[in-house]
Design an enzyme around this catalytic site. Structure first.
Site: not given
Length: 374
Positions: A133, A169, A171, A252
């Protein structure tokens, strides 16, 4: 060419935390190191101590002002309102903490070293990596620097041209997509939870043709992930004919993670890894998200075992079991009564299930795009 897979790690992660209430208060990389050693899977010859990237080296992608701001924030343990607004550090997500420059600079240094080590081929594992990110001038989503981007730029400096970046992931990797948007030699495939922060990566987003984004509904199961692998990930990567694959293996997406709502077992990640490994002469595997210490430790240690050619035992030996029993997860419901298998095994029971119509529709859209692109 590397003659055996290498594991890049560091002791900086053992005592470093984002703060007592932050999701990254839990130990992760140190657990993987300890568990791998307890299993006899991490001999000194395969362990590489991660260097810390020098500020100037980070400026290959990050802005000088941002790198300087991170260093200043670590030194002062404080940021001004102006710095917070401009660079998004000193926030709840991206807090000021004692190692806020040294820790990400170490994972970035490991990622850039991985690019150098892979110059002639091989396999490298850097579980501290995967901070997808980070943007050139700001932090985001617990990520101060973007080590996947820095790793791929390092590979490019070694003459590696065609790169496939696969991200599983929970995200969406907004920083990585920004970094390589429109680059015809880099393809990105991201499988991420729909509606989860940063709420980017819609199926229609193509980033000038270089990204295949698949937002998935809550409750994604192993059967659905197997379909995604067969219909999206493998066809895209195979068609791209990469010289190197970078796999971001965020933990995650596993069911017990407290920040997402997917229902994968860790078998799903291992299946993706096995399928991708033979598709390029260079493979770099990174960590990423993951906020349940047992899920992360078991999954990322399993990844290393797979890469290094070790078979997980049916029951962990006492030394490895002791590593997992020593973990705690205060302030979270998952930490109150952990199931016994979190202490005694590495591999989850598969979580199979039905395949949703919405997922099939989105895969059809992306398959059509792939056929039109190649």
């Amino acid at each position: 060419m590397l003659t055996q897979p290498l594991f890049i790690g560091s002791e900086i992660y053992r005592g470093s935390s984002y703060g007592k209430k932050h999701p990254l208060r839990v130990p992760r990389v140190s657990t993987v190191m300890d568990l791998s050693r307890a299993l006899g899977w991490l001999p000194p010859a395969q362990f590489v101590n991660s260097p810390r990237a020098k500020p100037k080296a980070l400026e290959i992608w990050h802005s000088p002002d941002y790198v300087a701001a991170l260093q200043a924030a670590e030194d002062a343990q404080h940021v001004s309102a102006e710095t917070r607004a401009r660079h998004r550090i000193g926030t709840l997500d991206n807090p000021v903490f004692p190692e806020m420059f040294r820790r990400p600079a170490t994972s970035a240094g490991g990622a850039m070293l991985a690019g150098e080590l892979l110059a002639d081929g091989g396999v490298v594992y850097s579980p501290a990596g995967g901070t997808h990110h980070g943007f050139p001038d700001r932090a985001g989503g617990f990520c101060y620097l973007n080590d996947p981007v820095l790793a791929m730029l390092s590979l490019r400096r070694q003459g590696v041209q065609r790169i496939a970046y696969v991200d599983i992931d929970a995200h969406h990797p907004d920083g990585v997509e920004h970094g390589f948007a429109g680059d015809p030699d880099t393809i990105m495939v991201s499988v991420h939870e729909e509606g989860l922060w940063p709420r980017t990566g819609a199926v229609e987003d193509d980033a000038s043709g270089s990204a295949f984004n698949l937002p998935v509904p809550r409750g994604l199961n192993d059967t659905e992930m197997a379909l995604i692998l067969d219909r999206l990930i493998l066809p895209v990567v195979t068609a791209h004919r990469p010289d190197a694959i970078v796999l971001q293996c965020g933990a995650d997406a596993v069911e017990e993670d407290p920040l997402s709502h997917l229902s994968l077992s860790n078998n799903a990640h291992l299946r993706v890894l096995r399928a991708l490994r033979p598709l390029a002469p260079r493979l770099l595997v990174l960590g990423g998200g993951g906020y349940n210490p047992w899920s992360v430790g078991r999954l990322w240690t399993s990844v290393w075992g797979e890469l290094a050619g070790h078979e997980a035992p049916d029951r962990l030996p006492p030394e490895a079991e002791a590593v997992l029993r020593a973990l705690s997860f205060e302030g979270n419901r998952h930490g109150r009564n952990p199931p016994e298998h979190w202490f005694t095994t590495l591999t989850d029971t598969p979580r199979e299930g039905a395949i949703g119509d919405e997922l099939r529709t989105r895969l059809d859209m992306l398959t059509a795009r792939l056929k039109a692109s190649y």
